[in-house]
Design a protein around this motif. Structure first.
Motif, mmCIF file in Angstrom:
data_model
loop_
_atom_site.group_PDB
_atom_site.id
_atom_site.type_symbol
_atom_site.label_atom_id
_atom_site.label_comp_id
_atom_site.label_asym_id
_atom_site.label_seq_id
_atom_site.Cartn_x
_atom_site.Cartn_y
_atom_site.Cartn_z
ATOM 1 N N GLU A 58 0.828 -1.202 0.000
ATOM 2 C CA GLU A 58 0.000 0.000 0.000
ATOM 3 C C GLU A 58 0.865 1.256 0.000
ATOM 4 O O GLU A 58 0.561 2.230 -0.698
ATOM 5 N N LEU A 61 2.315 1.634 -3.443
ATOM 6 C CA LEU A 61 1.281 2.087 -4.356
ATOM 7 C C LEU A 61 1.039 3.586 -4.193
ATOM 8 O O LEU A 61 0.885 4.307 -5.186
ATOM 9 N N LYS A 65 1.587 6.407 -7.047
ATOM 10 C CA LYS A 65 0.518 7.310 -7.465
ATOM 11 C C LYS A 65 0.997 8.759 -7.443
ATOM 12 O O LYS A 65 0.714 9.521 -8.368
#
Length: 129
Positions: A58, A61, A65
């Protein structure tokens, strides 16, 4: 007396075997408990590892992003700069074409001079033939 001793030997042997069996039984139970505890600890560690790896994924990620958003902003700004540059280039070409369309022969000239003047060079070796 000897007969009593002969009777005592099987009873004592059976008692010893019974005690030995009980000790083995308790040892097996102890080993089973230890194996169960180790299995539980292993499951806990695997669950923690899954949670940690999920959290790590996470985080990665999220970083990806934000990097993607920054790159998209940079791409947009580069496209804007490219468009502005193309517009300026088109305006300059139009200005050069308009200037080339005008008669640029000086009075008394032969008319063979190019409409666009040659660039000025600051290289001293270019001045000497």
């Amino acid at each position: 007396m000897r007969e009593r001793l002969l009777l005592l030997i099987p009873v004592a042997g059976f008692s010893c075997l019974l005690v030995l069996f009980m000790v083995f039984w308790q040892a097996i139970q102890h080993q089973n408990n230890r194996l169960q505890n180790l299995t539980n600890r292993l499951k806990d560690l695997e669950q923690r590892e899954e949670v940690n790896s999920r959290q790590l994924l996470e985080q990665q990620l999220g970083v990806l992003k934000t990097r993607q958003e920054k790159l998209q902003i940079e791409i947009k700004s580069l496209q804007t700069l490219q468009n502005d540059s193309a517009k300026r280039e088109a305006r300059l070409l139009d200005m050069l074409r308009k200037n080339a369309a005008l008669p640029s022969t000086p009075e008394g000239g032969t008319g063979d001079a190019p409409a666009i003047p040659t660039p000025v060079t600051t290289d001293p070796s270019a001045l000497n033939p």
